[in-house]
Design a protein around this motif. Structure first.
Motif, short mmCIF file in Angstrom:
data_model
loop_
_atom_site.label_atom_id
_atom_site.label_comp_id
_atom_site.label_asym_id
_atom_site.label_seq_id
_atom_site.Cartn_x
_atom_site.Cartn_y
_atom_site.Cartn_z
N PRO A 71 0.80 -1.23 0.00
CA PRO A 71 0.00 0.00 0.00
C PRO A 71 0.83 1.28 0.00
O PRO A 71 2.00 1.26 0.36
CB PRO A 71 -0.78 -0.08 1.32
CG PRO A 71 -0.45 -1.38 1.94
CD PRO A 71 0.75 -1.94 1.27
N PRO A 86 -7.43 6.09 7.78
CA PRO A 86 -7.80 4.69 7.58
C PRO A 86 -9.30 4.43 7.55
O PRO A 86 -9.76 3.54 6.83
CB PRO A 86 -7.16 3.97 8.78
CG PRO A 86 -6.76 5.04 9.74
CD PRO A 86 -6.58 6.29 8.95
N HIS A 89 -10.35 5.05 3.96
CA HIS A 89 -9.82 4.11 2.97
C HIS A 89 -10.38 2.69 3.11
O HIS A 89 -10.62 2.01 2.12
CB HIS A 89 -8.29 4.07 3.03
CG HIS A 89 -7.65 5.29 2.44
ND1 HIS A 89 -7.47 5.47 1.10
CD2 HIS A 89 -7.15 6.41 3.02
CE1 HIS A 89 -6.88 6.63 0.86
NE2 HIS A 89 -6.68 7.22 2.02
N SER A 91 -9.17 -0.31 3.79
CA SER A 91 -8.51 -1.29 2.92
C SER A 91 -8.85 -2.73 3.30
O SER A 91 -8.70 -3.65 2.49
CB SER A 91 -7.00 -1.10 2.97
OG SER A 91 -6.56 -1.28 4.29
N SER A 103 -4.06 0.35 6.27
CA SER A 103 -3.36 1.03 5.18
C SER A 103 -4.38 1.59 4.20
O SER A 103 -5.58 1.44 4.38
CB SER A 103 -2.47 0.02 4.43
OG SER A 103 -3.26 -0.85 3.66
N THR A 104 -3.86 2.19 3.13
CA THR A 104 -4.74 2.55 2.03
C THR A 104 -4.88 1.33 1.12
O THR A 104 -4.16 0.33 1.27
CB THR A 104 -4.14 3.72 1.21
OG1 THR A 104 -2.86 3.32 0.71
CG2 THR A 104 -3.99 4.96 2.06
N ILE A 215 -11.69 6.69 -4.80
CA ILE A 215 -11.52 5.72 -3.70
C ILE A 215 -12.87 5.06 -3.39
O ILE A 215 -12.94 3.85 -3.18
CB ILE A 215 -10.95 6.42 -2.44
CG1 ILE A 215 -9.58 7.02 -2.74
CG2 ILE A 215 -10.86 5.43 -1.27
CD1 ILE A 215 -9.00 7.87 -1.62
N TYR A 223 -11.88 -3.16 -3.60
CA TYR A 223 -10.50 -3.02 -4.06
C TYR A 223 -10.05 -4.18 -4.97
O TYR A 223 -8.89 -4.54 -5.00
CB TYR A 223 -9.53 -2.88 -2.87
CG TYR A 223 -9.61 -1.54 -2.19
CD1 TYR A 223 -9.14 -0.40 -2.81
CD2 TYR A 223 -10.17 -1.40 -0.92
CE1 TYR A 223 -9.21 0.85 -2.18
CE2 TYR A 223 -10.23 -0.16 -0.28
CZ TYR A 223 -9.75 0.96 -0.93
OH TYR A 223 -9.80 2.19 -0.31
#
Ligand code: GLC
Length: 438
Positions: A71, A86, A89, A91, A103-104, A215, A223
């Motif tokens: 990331p 966070p 994002h 993740s 993380s992203t 995003i 993702y």
């Protein structure tokens, strides 16, 4: 004088080093660990504290996902000085995301191949550094495999980025035409960056809406790379990102040879490398402009603007002599005026150029470092030296800033250093510039 500058750079790095074994780019503005920053930072450490350099890399690689992805930001700690953090994002939506750290869900240029090679060159204790490389190199290799297997949708050796933050050149004018194809909602959020830095030097609120919206789309598809490739309004092959991948491929190939064995990995890398170099030259080179350009995979066309990323293939070694000569000519004609520092981040002759605004014109030390090394490798020593001396002069005159006004006489301000102060990679790369064995 040089010794003093190095000492000041070391102080910047020491102050940005965190107890968790990683280094932040700049206090307040960037309070976490960033992927490509970490690589450049490790290179600075390598010159005076190899243990620290190894730790920086180890901590970063430890955040790798099960699928090889690394990331762009690792949120080791909580901080309320940064947005989006966070919680935005998320993740962990990706089934293979790290279970250890937040993380992203996006990445940044793959610098770790060539950084490991630099560490090998710099280290006095070769046995010790080889032991470290042997333990960590496969993670870097897995990251390259991740890129080729998931982001090279045409199987042509070029990988895509799906977000401008993945490029590292966040608000480049390059993306303006893409923003025009989108109509994101007006997000309500509290910007944190503009409480640390003059808003005139940062992206606008509307630009941020676009960043956040991409995003949200990636999150909607958990993702998943294939779905992102289908649905992201931003899908680009970036010459800088791919040049860095190629440079790191070469480094991995050389390091695996030193380590011995690993025949399967060597043949995989060699095969990809041939394809990558060829397509970089065939698809991203624009003969009319005499420069490498970005390619918009949504519109299936080149984005015909010149930026400092356009010259970064020199660093990869992919251009032949003729292309290298054209590139250097373009650079000197458009960017090389005596009243400008090399190398502006965007074409100074273009109407979108802004010498103060982030990636729309200022000089960045990491791009200069790559250009310097590329120019030197192709034998353009004089121009390389100008890039290096301009970098050193800017830091000496203004301090360890994140980026610098590209005009030598600046009517807007006495201080041409902008963005975050005490910025880690400006310090780290200054150390590498000054410790270079010539
Ligand atoms: C900015 C830069 C990016 C960098 C990050 C942390 O977002 O554009 O390249 O990695 O700051 O320094």
């Amino acid at each position: 004088m040089q010794e003093q500058l190095i000492q000041r750079a070391i102080t910047v790095l020491e102050n940005n080093f965190q107890k968790g074994g990683f280094t932040i780019p700049s206090k307040g503005l960037y309070p976490f660990q960033w992927k490509w920053d970490s690589g450049f930072i490790a290179l600075g450490f390598a010159h005076y504290n190899m243990k620290r350099a190894k730790k920086e890399i180890e901590t970063l690689l430890d955040a790798q996902w099960e699928n090889g992805f690394i990331p762009h930001i690792i949120f080791h700690t909580d901080s309320d000085t940064y947005f989006p953090g966070p919680d935005f994002h998320q993740s962990s939506l990706h089934p293979q995301a790290s279970k250890k750290v937040r993380s992203t869900g996006m990445t940044q240029p793959p610098v770790f191949g060539f950084i490991l090679q630099k560490l090998y060159e710099i280290a006095e204790d070769k046995e010790d550094i080889l032991k470290f490389i042997r333990t960590h190199i496969d993670k870097v290799y897995d990251n390259h495999v991740y890129f080729y297997e998931n982001r090279d949708i045409n199987d042509e050796g070029l990988v895509y980025i799906y977000h401008n933050w993945e490029s590292g050149t966040d608000n480049s004018p390059m993306w303006d035409d893409i923003w025009e194809t989108m109509n994101p909602p007006e997000y309500t959020f509290e910007r944190r960056d503009t409480s640390h830095v003059d808003p005139a030097q940062r992206p606008s609120k509307r630009e941020y809406d676009h960043y956040l919206y991409i995003i949200d789309i990636a999150k909607k598809y958990l993702y998943d790379d294939t779905k992102i490739a289908e649905h992201s309004p931003f899908l680009v092959q970036d010459p800088l990102f791919n040049a860095i991948l190629i440079k790191s491929n070469s480094a991995l190939i050389q390091l695996y040879k030193v380590l011995g064995g690993n025949e399967d990995k060597l043949s995989y890398l060699n095969e990809q490398q041939i394809k990558s170099k060829k397509t970089l030259n065939d698809k991203l080179y624009n003969d009319e402009l005499g420069a490498y350009v970005h390619y918009d995979l949504r519109k299936n066309m080149q984005i015909p603007y010149i930026s400092s990323s356009s010259f970064s293939p020199l660093f990869s070694g992919a251009p032949d002599k003729e292309k290298a000569e054209r590139l250097v000519n373009t650079m000197m004609t458009k960017f090389g005026d005596e009243d400008r520092y090399l190398c502006a981040s965007f074409d100074p002759t273009h109407e979108r150029f802004d010498p103060r605004k982030y990636w729309r014109g200022p000089v960045w030390i990491n791009l200069n470092w790559m250009l310097y090394n590329g120019l030197k490798n192709y034998g353009y020593q004089e121009i390389a030296d100008r890039v290096k001396n301009d970098s050193l002069q800017l830091i000496e005159k203004y301090g360890f800033f994140e980026y610098f006004d590209s005009r030598k006489s600046n009517p807007d301000s006495e201080n041409s250093g902008y963005g975050g102060d005490n910025f880690s990679w400006s310090a780290a790369l200054l150390i590498d510039f000054l410790k270079e064995k010539t």
